[in-house]
Motif scaffolding. Structure first.
Motif, PDB file in Angstrom:
ATOM      1  N   HIS A 187     -18.639  88.512  54.305  1.00  0.00           N
ATOM      2  CA  HIS A 187     -19.133  87.173  53.967  1.00  0.00           C
ATOM      3  C   HIS A 187     -20.463  86.893  54.665  1.00  0.00           C
TER       4      HIS A 187
ATOM      5  N   HIS B 209     -18.155  85.627  46.515  1.00  0.00           N
ATOM      6  CA  HIS B 209     -16.852  86.164  46.877  1.00  0.00           C
ATOM      7  C   HIS B 209     -15.810  85.695  45.860  1.00  0.00           C
TER       8      HIS B 209
ATOM      9  N   CYS C 283     -11.654  84.954  46.283  1.00  0.00           N
ATOM     10  CA  CYS C 283     -11.413  84.931  47.721  1.00  0.00           C
ATOM     11  C   CYS C 283     -10.926  83.527  48.087  1.00  0.00           C
TER      12      CYS C 283
ATOM     13  N   CYS D 115     -11.155  82.211  51.159  1.00  0.00           N
ATOM     14  CA  CYS D 115     -11.690  81.938  52.487  1.00  0.00           C
ATOM     15  C   CYS D 115     -12.119  80.482  52.653  1.00  0.00           C
TER      16      CYS D 115
HETATM   17 ZN   LIG Z   1     -14.648  84.318  50.591  1.00  0.00          ZN
END
Ligand SMILES: [Zn+2]
Ligand SMILES: [Zn+2]
Length: 282
Positions: A64, A101, A104, A106
């Protein structure tokens, strides 16, 4: 530069490094290509390389463009954190770009400073948790970090000065002697419903108890790792009997009760406290 030397540089940097760091250290583009070809290092994304054995979480964060942050970093630092959704939290720094991403889960953090790769330091990760997670998660992690000796007085002062104002009372309430995260959680929840709690009380003839409420109700919380096995159970029974002989009531709760059935715990404590005090106890 030899591949062995490139590996050494990566090892100093928690297994991940930027291309420019390798170049600065004297590696040429051909040296880096050679190390990749030989399988000694892997390319995480454009210009970022890792050892194949690098911590997977550190590698995810580096992909990232930043460091493992917030609750993910605290867990990696060995701090007791409440179970929750296992989503990677990543610190990208004040000016950090978010890299694409897809798929993802996150959570990005953009606190000021220049994020490198690796783990965000404990005190900054705690401030991230104060902003990102609920009060209980922050409080439990803060007490655990303190207990583990990872917060100097200056760190605690700094954290208090930078956490959101709504979290400051938690810093003031915290102690450095909570035996387990579960104990921190129980104390916070009792304080929040207005019950005054004395933690870690030494009762002569019984020993040190987790909490004493209203001077007569002992509350013990059994962490996940402890209290399995017959001998420990017997020890608990002996303590409870000794406490009862002195006029104390004892309630015991385990991880599952505290975390998943708190309403039951709260009702049990309130019911015991509403009873008339035992005549033996002043
Ligand atoms: Zn991510
Ligand atoms: Zn976070």
């Amino acid at each position: 530069m030899s591949t062995a030397r490139i590996i050494e540089i990566l090892e100093w940097r928690e297994g991940v490094a930027h291309r420019r760091a390798l170049i600065r250290a004297g590696a040429s583009k051909a040296d880096i290509a050679c190390a990749i070809l030989g399988g000694a290092i892997v390319r995480l994304r454009k210009g970022v390389y890792a050892l194949p054995a690098a911590d997977p979480l550190v590698a995810v964060a580096a992909r990232h463009g930043g460091a493992v942050a917030c609750i993910s970093a605290l867990r990696a630092h060995g701090i007791w954190v409440l179970d929750g959704p296992n989503r990677p939290h990543v610190w990208l720094g004040g000016k950090g770009r978010t890299h694409a991403h897809p798929d993802c889960r996150c959570i990005d953090h953009h606190d000021a400073g220049r994020a490198t790769f690796g783990l965000t330091p404990v005190r900054l990760a705690l401030v991230q948790v104060a902003q990102c997670c609920d009060a209980e998660t922050f409080f439990v992690a803060y007490e655990s970090a303190w207990r583990l000796g990872k917060l100097a007085p200056a760190d605690r002062q700094w954290i208090r000065s930078v956490v959101p104002a709504r979290r400051r009372w938690l810093v003031d309430l915290a102690r450095g002697d909570a035996d387990s995260g579960l104990e921190s959680l129980v104390r916070l929840r009792l304080v929040r419903i207005g019950i005054s709690v004395e933690p870690q009380v030494l009762i002569v003839g019984v020993g040190r108890v987790d909490f004493l409420l209203s001077g007569r109700l002992i509350v013990e919380v059994d962490g996940r790792e402890n209290h399995d096995g017959q001998s420990l159970r017997h020890k608990d029974l002996v303590r409870d009997a000794a406490a009862a002989a002195l006029g104390y009531d004892t309630l015991r709760f385990d991880y599952a009760l505290v975390v998943y059935e708190w309403a039951t715990v709260e009702r049990a404590i309130l019911a015991r406290l509403s009873r008339a005090p035992h005549p033996f106890v002043g």
